[in-house]
Write a protein that holds these residues in place. Structure first.
Motif, PDB file in Angstrom:
ATOM      1  N   TRP A 551       0.818  -1.210   0.000  1.00 38.18           N
ATOM      2  CA  TRP A 551       0.000   0.000   0.000  1.00 38.18           C
ATOM      3  C   TRP A 551       0.855   1.264   0.000  1.00 38.18           C
ATOM      4  N   GLU A 552       1.936   1.215   0.763  1.00 41.81           N
ATOM      5  CA  GLU A 552       2.730   2.434   0.894  1.00 41.81           C
ATOM      6  C   GLU A 552       3.529   2.740  -0.359  1.00 41.81           C
ATOM      7  N   LEU A 553       3.754   1.708  -1.176  1.00 41.03           N
ATOM      8  CA  LEU A 553       4.605   1.916  -2.340  1.00 41.03           C
ATOM      9  C   LEU A 553       3.805   1.881  -3.630  1.00 41.03           C
ATOM     10  N   GLY A 554       2.553   2.253  -3.538  1.00 39.61           N
ATOM     11  CA  GLY A 554       1.792   2.486  -4.756  1.00 39.61           C
ATOM     12  C   GLY A 554       1.065   1.293  -5.317  1.00 39.61           C
ATOM     13  N   GLY A 555       0.868   0.247  -4.523  1.00 40.08           N
ATOM     14  CA  GLY A 555       0.107  -0.896  -5.008  1.00 40.08           C
ATOM     15  C   GLY A 555      -1.385  -0.651  -4.891  1.00 40.08           C
ATOM     16  N   LEU A 556      -1.806   0.528  -5.277  1.00 44.56           N
ATOM     17  CA  LEU A 556      -3.197   0.951  -5.144  1.00 44.56           C
ATOM     18  C   LEU A 556      -3.584   1.710  -6.406  1.00 44.56           C
ATOM     19  N   PRO A 557      -4.844   1.619  -6.821  1.00 45.52           N
ATOM     20  CA  PRO A 557      -5.251   2.281  -8.057  1.00 45.52           C
ATOM     21  C   PRO A 557      -5.323   3.806  -7.934  1.00 45.52           C
ATOM     22  N   ASN A 558      -5.438   4.279  -6.710  1.00 46.21           N
ATOM     23  CA  ASN A 558      -5.628   5.723  -6.521  1.00 46.21           C
ATOM     24  C   ASN A 558      -4.429   6.430  -5.918  1.00 46.21           C
ATOM     25  N   MET A 559      -3.409   5.674  -5.550  1.00 48.35           N
ATOM     26  CA  MET A 559      -2.303   6.284  -4.817  1.00 48.35           C
ATOM     27  C   MET A 559      -0.957   5.932  -5.439  1.00 48.35           C
ATOM     28  N   LEU A 560      -0.162   6.952  -5.627  1.00 49.96           N
ATOM     29  CA  LEU A 560       1.233   6.744  -5.994  1.00 49.96           C
ATOM     30  C   LEU A 560       1.994   6.367  -4.716  1.00 49.96           C
ATOM     31  N   GLU A 576       6.889  11.823 -12.139  1.00 53.66           N
ATOM     32  CA  GLU A 576       7.152  12.062 -13.566  1.00 53.66           C
ATOM     33  C   GLU A 576       8.585  12.540 -13.743  1.00 53.66           C
ATOM     34  N   GLN A 577       8.996  13.401 -12.807  1.00 57.33           N
ATOM     35  CA  GLN A 577      10.366  13.912 -12.882  1.00 57.33           C
ATOM     36  C   GLN A 577      11.379  12.800 -12.595  1.00 57.33           C
ATOM     37  N   ALA A 578      11.078  12.050 -11.581  1.00 59.14           N
ATOM     38  CA  ALA A 578      12.026  10.997 -11.195  1.00 59.14           C
ATOM     39  C   ALA A 578      12.109   9.898 -12.245  1.00 59.14           C
ATOM     40  N   TRP A 579      10.974   9.568 -12.827  1.00 63.65           N
ATOM     41  CA  TRP A 579      10.956   8.444 -13.753  1.00 63.65           C
ATOM     42  C   TRP A 579      11.134   8.883 -15.211  1.00 63.65           C
ATOM     43  N   GLY A 580      11.133  10.196 -15.419  1.00 62.19           N
ATOM     44  CA  GLY A 580      11.381  10.732 -16.755  1.00 62.19           C
ATOM     45  C   GLY A 580      10.294  10.411 -17.757  1.00 62.19           C
ATOM     46  N   THR A 581       9.064  10.381 -17.274  1.00 62.69           N
ATOM     47  CA  THR A 581       7.968  10.120 -18.198  1.00 62.69           C
ATOM     48  C   THR A 581       6.692  10.698 -17.618  1.00 62.69           C
ATOM     49  N   GLN A 708      19.473  -0.674  -5.185  1.00 63.58           N
ATOM     50  CA  GLN A 708      19.213   0.551  -5.952  1.00 63.58           C
ATOM     51  C   GLN A 708      17.724   0.893  -5.973  1.00 63.58           C
ATOM     52  N   VAL A 709      16.903  -0.146  -6.079  1.00 62.29           N
ATOM     53  CA  VAL A 709      15.464   0.120  -6.047  1.00 62.29           C
ATOM     54  C   VAL A 709      15.095   0.708  -4.690  1.00 62.29           C
ATOM     55  N   PHE A 710      15.664   0.134  -3.642  1.00 65.24           N
ATOM     56  CA  PHE A 710      15.347   0.658  -2.321  1.00 65.24           C
ATOM     57  C   PHE A 710      15.825   2.094  -2.164  1.00 65.24           C
ATOM     58  N   ALA A 711      16.982   2.373  -2.736  1.00 56.96           N
ATOM     59  CA  ALA A 711      17.498   3.748  -2.673  1.00 56.96           C
ATOM     60  C   ALA A 711      16.517   4.702  -3.352  1.00 56.96           C
ATOM     61  N   GLU A 712      15.951   4.258  -4.460  1.00 55.14           N
ATOM     62  CA  GLU A 712      14.971   5.092  -5.163  1.00 55.14           C
ATOM     63  C   GLU A 712      13.743   5.324  -4.280  1.00 55.14           C
ATOM     64  N   ILE A 713      13.309   4.233  -3.601  1.00 56.64           N
ATOM     65  CA  ILE A 713      12.158   4.361  -2.697  1.00 56.64           C
ATOM     66  C   ILE A 713      12.458   5.400  -1.619  1.00 56.64           C
ATOM     67  N   THR A 714      13.659   5.324  -1.047  1.00 52.07           N
ATOM     68  CA  THR A 714      13.968   6.254   0.046  1.00 52.07           C
ATOM     69  C   THR A 714      14.052   7.699  -0.446  1.00 52.07           C
ATOM     70  N   ARG A 715      14.335   7.880  -1.721  1.00 58.68           N
ATOM     71  CA  ARG A 715      14.348   9.255  -2.256  1.00 58.68           C
ATOM     72  C   ARG A 715      12.940   9.790  -2.470  1.00 58.68           C
ATOM     73  N   LEU A 716      12.028   8.903  -2.848  1.00 61.73           N
ATOM     74  CA  LEU A 716      10.724   9.369  -3.318  1.00 61.73           C
ATOM     75  C   LEU A 716       9.587   9.195  -2.317  1.00 61.73           C
ATOM     76  N   VAL A 717       9.786   8.329  -1.328  1.00 56.79           N
ATOM     77  CA  VAL A 717       8.696   8.063  -0.381  1.00 56.79           C
ATOM     78  C   VAL A 717       9.073   8.624   0.983  1.00 56.79           C
ATOM     79  N   PRO A 718       8.359   9.642   1.432  1.00 54.22           N
ATOM     80  CA  PRO A 718       8.773  10.343   2.655  1.00 54.22           C
ATOM     81  C   PRO A 718       8.948   9.427   3.870  1.00 54.22           C
ATOM     82  N   SER A 719       8.045   8.475   4.058  1.00 53.96           N
ATOM     83  CA  SER A 719       8.167   7.622   5.250  1.00 53.96           C
ATOM     84  C   SER A 719       9.438   6.789   5.255  1.00 53.96           C
ATOM     85  N   TYR A 720       9.995   6.574   4.079  1.00 47.93           N
ATOM     86  CA  TYR A 720      11.174   5.717   3.963  1.00 47.93           C
ATOM     87  C   TYR A 720      12.456   6.534   3.830  1.00 47.93           C
TER      88      TYR A 720
END
Lengths: 861, 421
Positions: A551-560, A576-581, A708-720
């Motif tokens: 849930w916290e990492l966007g496994g929801l239809p309404n939440m990033l 969009e900025q982080a993922w370049g799309t 590296q994926v976890f590092a990305e999570i820690t950059r983009l998800v405030p709780s992490y």
């Protein structure tokens, strides 16, 4: 604080600290057998006897608290001699059969004799022998009474921690023997905690028997993948295969305990039911192909749907997968497949015109109210409310911790659940409540509290429930049953008097259509309690290891990820900025609505990741029909599933010991799951599969290595933010609370009116021995519990003219299932429970989304 | 001539009925207490009397009562320890069979002192007649208003129950007794917390012996000074001595505390059986170390016996004459303790079993000299290190036999047989 000296070292420790513990903190080790941190002191083995100046006799360090000015000596010849003689006495009748004992090499008796023993015995008489053959107390526990040293750790852990009281002691003196009723443990939890705490080879694991010596094993600390409690455990492998699972002394949320699923269900890693190769459906049959062909085929079929905008693509991920896998999956879906139709459970109430928004109600739960703190801390609350869970079956180790906390602190525990659990007996009150009734309960508690506070004149004006709403409140009248009244009469004063309140929410609540209303009322109740000056903490009791992370990492239809709404431009811009799309801005469909889309022939691609919705979606008729109408059904899984049988593309994934990754448990703690061996057969790591699909579509999903994926999570998800992957060795790391954009409801949410019920109300969930449909791949758990059953009160059974073990038909408007009847005298009348763990039963064919609990009749088969 | 106090009714026919008890002045002390004493005044009276517990440990009764928390919100319990399972002891049995109301009156007085409204009498299961008579006496006492609600018209209420033991020696240990009453496996519990603070069902609980409680009506009626005037100042009062073994007139004797052991055995007990000479005397039940004949000039009170490394215990005096094989006696006693060891702690469970195995060999003449050293080592390992007094007592008794009669052990080894049998 007390100042004392131990062996000449002066130290200052808290009053009440045991000498043994104080000494340990000084690096002075005092040997013991019977002492265990979480058990009541027994002081019976007498290994820890030490000298205290001024005391005539030696004193047990494990049961004697420090005192100011005390002088303790553990290094005198008298102490050494006493240890030596205790060991000599313990060995007198011990069989000394170390060469054939599983415990040899990690035996506490062996170790202590080596460290403190005399090296030779003067005992020259015949040894006491209980019996020459070991006893198989149940399929997983073997007992050798001759080796037992009577420390009673097993008996105490079974009683004080597990609460099962399956072990006891018979006879006395030298004939004292630990055992179960009639020398059997057939009816116990099979959790094996007695084996774990046994210092010698008396209680042993039957599956591990004669498999290895401890030094043959390659042991890896990892996290359990069965439920959201997130126990730390140690997996011992020999020659690439599982030998055993054990837990470590006072490590992780679980301390030294595990449940039957965690301890004995890990044999699924060697299950034969693995998906070995990629497969695609050709001429109606699944045929094995190369990875290149499988991905090529998939991409070819997906490309059109992506190019038309992704609206006809959906994905369902299992909440058993790691944070990295789940995060990257939603990234693939959103940034490459251009869809927000992502879900991470097939079991919860689906939103739809009839039942708006479980997922809309979620974000508000995860702002400040969610207690991202150790469960142990949360359980120190003055008042604990458990709602909608049979904790004993769903989260056994959480059950242990709740029991321990309540027995130690004597705080007030209230249980609200559809079916009885062992925790009922520990509580100050319990209420049998069907799923769907929780909103009414929270509203009633809130009413009671407001009334209580109003009489006390202590309710601040800031309270969201002002006097103006007084008239409304009386309309939330609760059922006037004596059970309700009695429960409220206990719970409301307890809540009012408490300074700290903890609410633990089980998954029963999430299945019912009224889930959103229940969460809104809970949120309101939480806010009022806070207004009254109480510290409130809420935690979910998820029965899956990573529903939190999903849930916290966007496994929801309404939440990033990070609870950012997809329809909020600013939120999207971050990703969009982080993922370049660019990202789709419309909220997607939850799984129920995806199925409706499939059924209408409007789903081009459905990507099922590690989930088996054919069995688990609570509407068997719909899911079977809908999945047959999907353009391309992709299943990516480690194990063969029913859904894979319908798939057009099957991708073999690594299982949880074949890829690294982190998991966020119910406490909000991130723990590391370890890669114990490389993926078996042709399986690939989940994240790598996503990467190759993206690149086949000409897109770059970014780095896929777990760190590296976890590092990305820690950059983009405030709780992490700020969590380091390496920091998880051992204790794990807590996510931090953040304020979400979620708003309080301006109005009181409606209290759903109780539904008319005819016949029996069917509820489902995990039984003690299984976890969803995954654990059926465990040969051991299948041995322990292979048969589905229908549980009901004996009174109901008798009224239907049925006897225990009778074969019965459970029939709903939608279907029927057949199983044996099991009586439980604590079961409420009018309710039946059928576990959702038995694939052959196809329980979901009885169910229909929005009709939970399901009305059924019970007939003699 | 000493006037009997505790046994004064014992010879009266049907003394166990309430009629006989009342006729002899029974329950008057209770009326005095309830009408004239506050609980604190009563505790002070018992402290002034220097009454020491007759169960074996000799702890001052009034002091024990004084430890009970005064908080009226706490429920409190009184337990009468009538488990009397120390071999050689049969004094409580006589009280319960012959004069049970004496104990019951004492219990009501004790319960009033500590504020208990519930009391249990824990009687060993083999004491069938004691159980019968005590139960009958309770019914009588209820009927007469000495038990139940508003006793003798006061605000004091007390319920009293009989709880039968099932035959384990360890149930006489007070914390094991409480476990047994609660329906658990009878094993001693950690102290602290002591029962006076956290006992039965977690509530403050006083456990007193039958004989101790039976003294109370007399102390109330005749005063602390009278009581203190009997026997030595520091452990005064009338005392029941259970005399058994190789003695001409075995039986239960009531005499002042502090009487000389020799006087008890030779004058009151009539000395050894015809033609015999005394070899040793066990003064206080089998857990009390034996005294060789040369040491019989000792006063039978707590302090005097402690001074010569033995104890008054339950005053179960067992006389051994020359025909007794000390090795066999030591073996039998150790077998008893080994059989009764609850199995909780290592030294008592393992050590006594080991000791029995050695003693059996020794008695059979299959022993070796190093066995004696090993027995001594075992006694040293058990004594002071066991969880409760059972192991201590067993080791203490055995080491006294070894100390005073080592030559008999040596003869068994050297002769390769028992010289007595």
């Amino acid at each position: 604080m007390a100042i004392l000296t131990i062996d000449g070292n002066e130290l200052e420790v808290a009053d009440g600290t045991l000498i043994l513990v104080a000494a340990q903190d000084q690096g002075i080790s005092i040997p013991t057998f019977c002492y265990q941190e979480r058990l009541t002191p027994l002081a019976s083995c007498r290994m820890c006897l030490i000298e205290i100046e001024g005391q005539k006799k030696l004193q047990p360090a494990c049961a004697t608290p420090v005192a100011d000015g005390m002088t303790v000596r553990t290094d005198t010849s008298l102490v050494a001699q006493t240890r030596e003689s205790m060991l000599e006495m313990l060995l007198a009748n011990h069989p000394l059969d170390c060469p054939i004992c599983d415990k040899a090499g990690e035996c506490e008796l062996q170790d202590q004799v080596f460290a403190y023993g005399a090296g030779e015995s003067r005992f020259r008489d015949e040894k006491r022998v209980f019996r020459t053959e070991d006893v198989l107390l149940n399929p997983v526990i073997v007992f050798n009474a001759n080796r037992c040293i009577q420390c009673q750790r097993c008996v105490r852990i079974c009683d004080e921690v597990v609460g099962a009281v399956a072990l006891g002691t018979i006879e006395k003196g030298m004939d004292t023997e630990v055992t179960g009723f009639e020398n059997s443990l057939a009816g116990c939890d099979h959790c094996g905690n007695c084996i774990e705490v046994c210092p010698v080879g008396a209680l042993m694991s039957a599956p591990y028997r004669y498999k290895a010596r401890p030094w043959d094993l390659t042991e890896t600390d990892t996290v359990c993948h069965y439920c959201g409690t997130g126990c730390q455990l140690t997996v011992g492998m020999r020659d690439g295969h599982l030998a055993r699972v054990r837990s470590k002394y006072e490590t992780g949320v679980n301390g030294e305990t595990l449940c039957v699923k965690g301890r004995f269900g890990f044999d699924i890693i060697d299950s034969k039911h693995r998906i070995r190769q990629p497969m695609v459906r050709r001429n109606g049959n699944l045929v094995a192909v190369s990875w290149e062909d499988a991905v090529g085929y998939l991409v070819e079929r997906v490309r059109g749907a992506v190019e038309e905008g992704g609206a006809r693509i959906g994905g369902l991920a299992s909440p058993r997968l790691s944070n990295e896998t789940l995060y990257l999956f939603q990234k693939l879906m959103r940034s490459v497949f251009r869809t927000n139709s992502i879900d991470s459970s097939s079991r919860w109430a689906s939103s739809g015109p009839a039942a708006p928004g479980l997922y809309e109600a979620l974000p508000a739960m995860f702002d400040g109210l969610y207690a991202r703190r150790p469960l142990q801390d949360v359980l120190e609350a003055d008042c604990i409310l458990v709602v909608g869970s049979n904790v004993t079956d769903d989260n056994p180790v959480t059950d242990y911790l709740v029991r321990g906390a309540v027995r130690k602190r004597r705080n007030k525990l209230f249980i609200v659940s559809a079916r009885p659990s062992r925790l009922d007996a520990e509580g100050a009150g319990f209420l049998r409540l069907l799923p769907g009734g929780e909103a009414g309960l929270f509203a009633a508690l809130l009413d009671g509290l407001v009334e209580d506070a109003a009489t006390e004149k202590s309710l601040p004006t800031a309270c969201p429930d002002g006097d103006a709403q007084e008239t409304d409140r009386t309309e939330t009248a609760v059922p006037a049953t004596p059970a309700w009244q009695e429960f409220l009469a206990g719970a409301i004063p307890a809540l009012a008097a408490a300074r700290t309140v903890t609410v633990l929410i089980g998954t029963d609540l999430l299945r019912a259509q009224e889930a959103a209303a229940a969460l809104r009322w809970l949120r309101k109740l939480g806010r009022v309690l806070e207004t009254l000056g109480k510290r409130v903490g809420v935690q979910f009791l998820f029965d899956r290891p990573n529903q939190m992370g999903a849930w916290e990492l966007g496994g929801l239809p309404n939440m990033l990820p990070g609870w950012r709404p997809v329809d909020d431009g600013q939120s999207r811009a971050v990703f969009e900025q982080a993922w370049g799309t660019s990202l789709p801005s419309e909220p997607g469909a939850d799984f129920g609505r995806m199925l409706a889309q499939c059924e209408a022939g409007e789903m081009e691609v459905l990507y099922v990741l590690g989930s088996d919705p054919i069995l688990s979606y609570p509407d068997g008729a719909l899911v079977e029909s809908a999945l047959s109408k999907v353009g391309l059904l992709v299943v990516q899984d480690a194990y063969l599933s029913e859904t894979a049988g319908l798939a057009d593309v099957v991708l073999p994934a690594a299982n949880f010991v074949e890829e690294p990754g982190t998991f966020t448990n119910n406490e909000g703690k991130v723990q590391r799951g370890r890669e114990i061996r490389p993926p078996a057969f042709e399986a690939m790591r989940n994240v790598e599969i996503f990467g190759s699909i993206a690149s086949a579509l000409g897109r770059d999903l970014g780095p896929t290595a777990a760190e590296q994926v976890f590092a990305e999570i820690t950059r983009l998800v405030p709780s992490y933010r700020g969590l380091g992957f390496e920091a998880f060795d051992g204790a794990g790391a807590f996510t931090v609370p953040t304020e979400n954009a979620a708003q309080d409801d301006p109005d009181d949410p409606p209290v759903p009116t109780p539904r008319e019920s005819r016949g029996f109300a069917l509820v489902t969930g995990d039984c003690m021995f299984h976890s969803g449909y995954l654990s059926r791949h465990s040969a051991i758990l299948e041995t322990l519990s292979a048969e589905p059953y229908v549980e009901m009160s004996p009174r109901d059974g008798r009224q239907l003219g049925l006897s225990e073990q009778a074969s019965v038909i459970v029939r709903s408007r939608h279907g029927e299932a057949r199983a044996r009847l099991r009586f439980n005298k604590r079961f409420p009348d009018g309710v039946v429970f059928v576990p959702e763990n038995f694939a052959d039963l196809r329980l979901n064919r009885l169910l229909k989304q929005g009709e939970y609990p399901c009305q059924v009749e019970i007939l003699k088969a | 001539m000493f006037d009997k106090v505790l046994l004064k009714n014992a010879e009266i026919p049907n003394a166990h009925g309430i009629g006989a008890y009342e006729a002899a002045g029974g329950y008057r002390a209770l009326a005095t207490v309830l009408h004239e004493y506050s609980p604190d005044e009563l505790i002070q009276l018992v402290k002034d009397s220097n009454l020491r517990g007759r169960g074996g440990a000799g702890f001052p009764t009034g002091v024990k009562w004084g430890f009970v928390p005064k908080d009226p919100a706490l429920e409190k319990y009184l337990c009468c320890n009538a488990d009397e399972s120390e071999p050689g002891t049969f004094k409580d049995r006589v009280i319960m069979e012959k004069d049970p109301h004496q104990m019951i009156e004492g219990m009501v007085i004790g319960a009033y002192a500590i504020g208990a409204q519930k009391a249990y009498i824990y009687i060993r299961g083999e004491y069938v007649l004691s159980i019968e008579r005590t139960e009958a006496a309770l019914k009588e006492a209820y009927r007469k208003g000495y038990l139940g609600e508003r006793i003798l018209g006061t605000d004091f209420n007390l319920e009293m129950f009989v709880h039968c033991g099932a035959g384990a020696y360890i149930c006489g240990e007070e914390t094991a007794l409480l476990e047994s009453v609660e329906g658990r496996r009878a094993q001693p519990k950690l102290k602290p917390p002591f029962p006076v603070v956290e006992g039965l069902y977690g509530c403050p609980t006083v456990i007193n012996n039958v004989e101790t409680l039976a003294c109370l009506p007399h102390i109330v009626q005749r005063g602390a000074e009278w009581f203190r005037g009997i026997g030595p100042e520091r452990s005064p009062g009338p005392k029941l001595y259970c005399l058994s073994g190789h003695v001409r007139k075995p039986g239960l004797y009531e005499l002042p505390m502090g009487i000389s052991l020799r006087e008890l055995v030779e004058d009151h007990g009539g000395g050894p059986r015809s033609g015999g000479r005394i070899k040793a005397v066990i003064p206080g039940g089998v857990s009390a170390p034996m005294i060789p004949e040369s040491g019989l000039d000792v006063a039978m009170d707590f302090d005097s016996l402690a001074a010569i490394d033995t104890m008054l215990g339950s005053a179960g005096v067992i006389v051994l004459d020359e025909t007794a094989c000390v090795v066999r006696v030591a073996k039998r006693i150790t077998e008893f303790f080994n059989h009764e060891s609850c199995g909780k702690c290592t030294p008592c469970r393992e050590g006594l079993d080991w000791a029995v195995k050695i003693l059996r060999r020794l008695e059979d003449g299959r022993g070796k000299h190093e066995d004696l050293d090993q027995l001594e080592r075992l006694c040293g390992s058990i004594f002071g290190n066991s969880f409760c007094a059972l192991g201590d007592g067993a080791a203490w008794a055995l080491s006294a036999a070894l100390k005073h009669f080592r030559d008999e052990f040596v003869r068994h080894i050297e002769d390769g047989r028992c010289p007595f049998h």
